[in-house]
Structure formats: C-alpha cells, structure tokens
Design a protein around this motif. Structure first.
Motif, PDB file in Angstrom:
ATOM      1  N   HIS A  14      -1.804 -13.782  -5.895  1.00  0.00           N
ATOM      2  CA  HIS A  14      -1.516 -13.376  -7.275  1.00  0.00           C
ATOM      3  C   HIS A  14      -2.778 -13.022  -8.068  1.00  0.00           C
ATOM      4  O   HIS A  14      -2.691 -12.614  -9.211  1.00  0.00           O
ATOM      5  CB  HIS A  14      -0.741 -14.485  -8.004  1.00  0.00           C
ATOM      6  N   ASN A  16      -5.711 -10.702  -9.128  1.00  0.00           N
ATOM      7  CA  ASN A  16      -5.826  -9.242  -9.123  1.00  0.00           C
ATOM      8  C   ASN A  16      -7.183  -8.769  -8.613  1.00  0.00           C
ATOM      9  O   ASN A  16      -7.616  -7.662  -8.913  1.00  0.00           O
ATOM     10  CB  ASN A  16      -5.556  -8.666 -10.512  1.00  0.00           C
ATOM     11  N   GLY A  34      -4.796  -8.971  -2.383  1.00  0.00           N
ATOM     12  CA  GLY A  34      -5.588  -8.043  -3.182  1.00  0.00           C
ATOM     13  C   GLY A  34      -6.634  -7.331  -2.371  1.00  0.00           C
ATOM     14  O   GLY A  34      -7.067  -6.233  -2.727  1.00  0.00           O
TER      15      GLY A  34
END
Length: 647
Positions: A14, A16, A34
């Motif tokens: 989660h 970024n 990511g």
C-alpha cells in the motif's frame, strides 16, 4: 508466522513508493508491489533470491543508463553495491520519468532501497525556477523604473529592514547623508546617518518596527553650516499575519516651511500680545471699578464725614489696590515661568473678602448676597486668583443684568459620585462647591459651549476682552477642579465651581487673613537709609517707614548711599531700589555695603518684571527683595527679618 508475513506484505504493497531489501549476497529478500508498478520490472525476476544483477541488466538493456557498454555499466554498479554505502541519486528514465533512489545499508550486510517517483515535483520545481527567473527579470526592470521615479521625486525615500539595515535609498536620500545609492544598501542605519543622529531617531524607528506609523521632525547641519529641518514619516511594511518585514521612510525638507511657520508664529504672538493687553485691562478695570465706586460714594458723603462709614469705603479700596499688586506679581511670575505655590485656605473667608471688594462697586439695582456659613470648607488654591475669579464672575453677572437683579455667591460641601464626577472630568469624592448665580439674561446652548474659549465675548467691541472666563476656567482646572454651567435665555446663569475639598482646623481658618488682621511689626525709632531716585516713590516709602516707627534718612544715588552707610555708625539698616541711574545699581550697592558693614540689615525693592537681567545679575538670594508696590505688612515683615539679627 506466515500470517504475519502476509500482513506485512499487504502493508508494504500500500506504500506509493517502490521498496526492496537485498541481503549481503545482493539477493532480493523483500519487495512491494510499488516496485513493479513504478519501474515496470518483468514479473519473473521479482521473486525471493533474484540477484541484483538481474534488475540492473533489465535497466541497462532498455537504455535506462544511457547508451554505451552494457556489461561495463552493469559491472560498475554491482561493484558499488558491494560497498554497502548509503547512497542517493535521481535517474531520468527514457520516458521522462524521474526516479529518486535512496539506499540505506543494513547492520548484517545488504541494504534497503526506496524508489520514489519525483517527476511531478521536479517539473513543479523547474516551473517555479522559471517563474522566479521571469519575475526576477521583471522585478529588476520594475526596480529600474522605481529607481527612475524615486530619484526624480523631491523627497528622501528609503527602506529599512530589521537591524535596522538599509535595503534601498533613492539618490536624494543618499546625497543627504553623503553616500551613494550603492554604498547605502546593506549597511546598518547608525553607519549611514551617524551615531549621534541615530540616537535621536532610534525611538521612532523602534515604534515603526512595532507596527505603528510614526511622524517626527529632526534638524541637521548642512555642509555649508546652515540648519536644515526634516519632517519624516515611517510606514511599517507588514504581512497579513501582523509581522513587520521592514519600514518605508519618507523625509521632506521642511526648512522653508519652518521659516514660514516662525514668521506666522511671530505675527500671531504679536496679535496675542494685543489681545492679552485687553485681558489685563479687563482685570484692572474690575479693580478700578471697585476704587471708583467707593470714591464716588465718599465724594457724596455729607460733612461731617462719619469715620466708620469712611473706613467701610476705604477698606475695599485698599484691598483692591493690594489685589492689583498681587495681579502684577502673578503676571511677573508667569513671565519668568515661575509657578505660584498654592495654599490651603478657607473658601468662606475668600468669598467674604470678595464680597467686601464688590460692596459699593456694583450698581444699586443689583443685590449681592453671600452665603458662607461653613468656615471649615477649605481648598488648596492661590487665594488671590480665587478672589480675582469671583470678581470676574460678579462683573460678568453685572453685565448680564443691565436693568438690575440679584447676584448670589454661596459655598457648600458636596459629594460627587462616579457618574457626576465623570461628567465633569473629575474623580469621585468630596468637593467644595462655590456657586455664583444671577438673574440676568442667560445664555443659549451655542454660547454656553464657547464661554470658556480665549478671546470669545458676546460684548460689544472694546467693552470686553473675552479673557475673563477663560482665566477662571484655567485657574479652576489648574487647581484640580471643574466648572458646571447651567443657563437658559431669560432665566439667568448658575456657575458651580468644584474644587477638591480640604478640611480646615482652627489654626487654618485665619490663614488667608492673618496678614490683614494681625498686628504690624513696628520699629522703635531705628535709623534706616532709604535709597530711591524717584522723589514721589521716596516720599511714599518714607511715610510707610515712619508710620511703622522707623527714622528715615534718604539718598538719591548709590554713591551718596555708600558715603552715608560708611560714615554713620548709628545706621541700622538699608532699603534700596535695585535699578538706579549711575555706574552702580542697588544690588552692587548692597554687596559693597555688606563687605564693609556686616552689622547692617539690607533689603532691596524693585518694580521691574525682570530686574535681575537689567542689573546684570542672576543670583540675588543673599538679600530679600520687595516687589513694588508693597503693603505695610510686607514692608514690616521684611524689615523685622533684616534687623532682627543685629538686635
């Protein structure tokens, strides 16, 4: 354990940013989603155990590191990675994406790497830099225009930042302080304006940096030695949240204006002198009215003259002349800038004394009534000024009753609560109230608002100066009091004078009249030398001295007085005028006699406002001075003081 690892992986996915962990063998042990999203890596190499070389090779083969030897690029990067050192760099990918790579070594070997997409940040930064450059260029152009404008304005303009330090000055400002425009910028204010002038200006500058607009004047010598007067205004440069970034300085040469103002002030002063003459005439005319009224009464008396009736008329006349003398002394004291010390006195006695002065001076059609039953009401005031104030009010009332009426002066003690006191501009407390009421023509609202203005009068030209009530107002306020006016057209006027109450004991009740009622201190035939060049004055003073029981020897010059003082051992004292013709004035005479005759008592007298300047002397404290004209009690007291040491 697996559940915990899955939870950690979900959390990392989660973020970024791209995330990788390589061990000491440069093999991948952890990553997040990511990484693949940001760097577009093939899925088959993003697995546990993949070597760092596989990631670098993918980047090199697709041109991430630029053209050239692919194997060499890979080898160099692997060697640097084996050093396990902290590193940060930014790489521009072929698609224009900018990736920031930040690596941190782990304690047991290996490293953690964070991959951030900073493309938008760098674009915004580039745009900002371009904007700053454009605005700097525009600002520089604006500054050139500003410089052109400010240099041609006939004013001194500058900008001070905290310090205070000059950040800007126009050509006129720089020239004024003997500087160039370039030399002022960045220099502390004391260096530019000079330490001495800065000490004078510093308080104003501090107030401006506190966020207040400030105006002030200062003067400075020009190069040619002439004095220039400057008028400056400081305007704070403030932010929306109230911080002061600096101050704008605007200075104008006010020399010509100051000279014009001085000329105008001199003209106004001469005009005021003419008006003040009318004010003096007002007070003296009141005193002369008392003298004239009683003299006319005496002239109408039938023979034989009743001595008691004559005394009743002569007494107020003598009192009026004494008040005239007191008035002159107050004017002289004012001209020297000396204040008269107030006294705690009985207001009842002052009202009674004023009543005696007014008796016989008011028309027979006007009834005067005084009510002063409480002799314990006192105030700390100048008694002579209070009497003069009551006389002024009485004669104003007389003028308001041309067809006759009644005038009442009363005294009472009153307590002012907070509301009543605030309406009068006073503090709540106990006050003595002197009320002057008449049944005259009264005043409308517009007149009531202006009656205390200097030179305002409703009388015909030449019959009133307009200073009487303003003098009363000034005296009452200087004494800590106030005046309340009640008046209506056709219903008379009531003026209430409020003065801070002072209680009086029995010892204080006769403070005002002691000099008048007490016994005069008389001499016993002592020989005195009177030195006076004016025969009429000499005759008057001789009569006063002889009536007090002294023997008088007269001299008309300082030279004759010296000879007589040195040749007559029986001489006991000398009374000399200060200003006399010849080489020696009275003060020099007194000092010459004192040098050779220590046994003689010496006093001086003068009728001049500033006799010390005329005599060329400043210090006269060694001899008592009588101001002409003087009453018998003043003369008697002075003679007792100078003669008592030798008795």
């Amino acid at each position: 354990m697996k559940a915990q690892l899955d939870l950690m992986q979900a959390a990392l996915d989660h973020i970024n940013q791209g995330f990788t962990v390589f061990d000491s063998d440069l093999k991948l042990v952890a990553w997040n989603r990511g990484l693949s999203d940001m760097l577009d890596m093939p899925p088959e190499i993003i697995r546990r155990g993949s070597h760092l070389e596989a990631f670098i090779r993918v980047n090199a083969e697709r041109g991430e590191y630029g053209p050239g030897d692919i194997e060499g690029k890979i080898a160099r990067r692997i060697e640097r990675a084996k050093l396990f050192e902290p590193h940060y760099f930014e790489r521009v990918r072929p698609n224009g994406q900018i990736i920031a790579v930040s690596g941190t070594p782990l304690p047991q070997g290996g490293f953690v790497t964070i991959y951030s997409d900073v493309t938008e940040d760098r674009r915004r930064q580039e745009k900002l830099e371009r904007t700053v450059e454009e605005r700097t260029r525009a600002l520089r152009q604006s500054e050139d225009w500003l410089r052109l404008v400010t240099d041609n304005i006939p004013a001194l303009i500058a900008y001070l930042s905290p310090g205070p330090v000059f950040r800007f000055a126009n050509r006129r400002y720089a020239d004024w302080f003997g500087q160039s425009v370039a030399s002022i910028a960045g220099r502390p204010a004391p260096e530019v304006v000079g330490e001495e002038l800065f000490k004078e200006l510093h308080p104003h500058i501090e107030r401006a940096f506190e966020g207040k607009a400030v105006s002030y004047e200062y003067q400075r010598k020009r190069a040619d030695g002439s004095t220039a007067f400057m008028r400056s205004t400081l305007i704070p440069d403030m932010t929306v949240d109230g911080r002061t970034l600096g101050i704008f300085v605007l200075s104008l040469d006010a020399t010509d204006q100051k000279q014009a103002e001085a000329t105008l002030v001199q003209s106004q002063r001469m005009d005021a002198v003419g008006k003040l003459t009318g004010g003096l005439a007002h007070d003296f005319n009141n005193l002369l009215a008392i003298l004239m009224g009683n003299l006319l009464t005496v002239s109408r008396m039938e023979d034989p003259i009743d001595k008691s009736a004559l005394d009743r008329k002569l007494s107020p006349m003598l009192e009026a002349t004494k008040r005239g003398t007191d008035l002159i002394q107050r004017l002289l004291a004012f001209s020297r800038g000396k204040a008269i010390d107030p006294q705690t006195v009985s207001l009842a006695q002052i009202i009674a004394s004023a009543g005696k002065l007014l008796d016989g001076s008011l028309p027979s059609t006007i009834t005067l009534e005084t009510e002063t039953s409480d002799f314990g009401i006192g105030a700390r005031i100048d008694p002579t000024q209070m009497e003069t104030a009551l006389i002024n009010l009485a004669f104003n009332a007389r003028d308001a009753m041309p067809d006759g009426g009644s005038l009442r002066i009363s005294l009472s003690r009153t307590e002012l609560d907070k509301q009543d006191a605030e309406e009068l501009g006073l503090s709540a407390g106990s006050y003595a109230q002197v009320t002057v009421e008449d049944t005259g023509s009264g005043m409308d609202d517009e007149t009531k608002l202006r009656i205390f203005e200097p030179f305002f009068t409703t009388k015909n030209f030449g019959t009133g100066s307009g200073l009487g009530l303003s003098m009363v107002y000034g005296f009452i306020h200087q004494s800590g009091g106030a005046i309340k006016v009640d008046s209506e057209p056709g219903k008379g006027t009531r003026l209430a004078l409020f003065l801070p109450f002072q209680p009086l004991d029995e010892a204080g009740l006769d403070g005002f009249e002691t000099a008048c009622q007490g016994d005069l201190k008389r001499g016993d035939g002592e020989l005195l030398l009177l030195v006076e060049d004016d025969p009429d004055v000499a005759n008057t003073v001789t009569d006063q001295l002889q009536n007090l029981g002294y023997t008088v020897l007269r001299a008309e010059s300082a030279e004759d007085a010296c000879n007589l003082a040195f040749e007559l051992p029986e001489l006991r004292g000398v009374l000399s005028d200060i200003i006399m013709p010849g080489q020696m004035n009275g003060l020099a005479l007194a000092r010459e006699i004192r040098r050779k005759r220590q046994d003689l008592g010496i006093a001086l007298m003068s009728g001049y406002a500033d006799w010390s300047a005329l005599a060329g002397q400043d210090d006269y404290s060694e001899f008592p001075v009588l101001a002409k004209p003087f009453a018998d009690d003043q003369l008697a007291d002075t003679l007792q003081k100078i003669l008592s040491p030798s008795t």
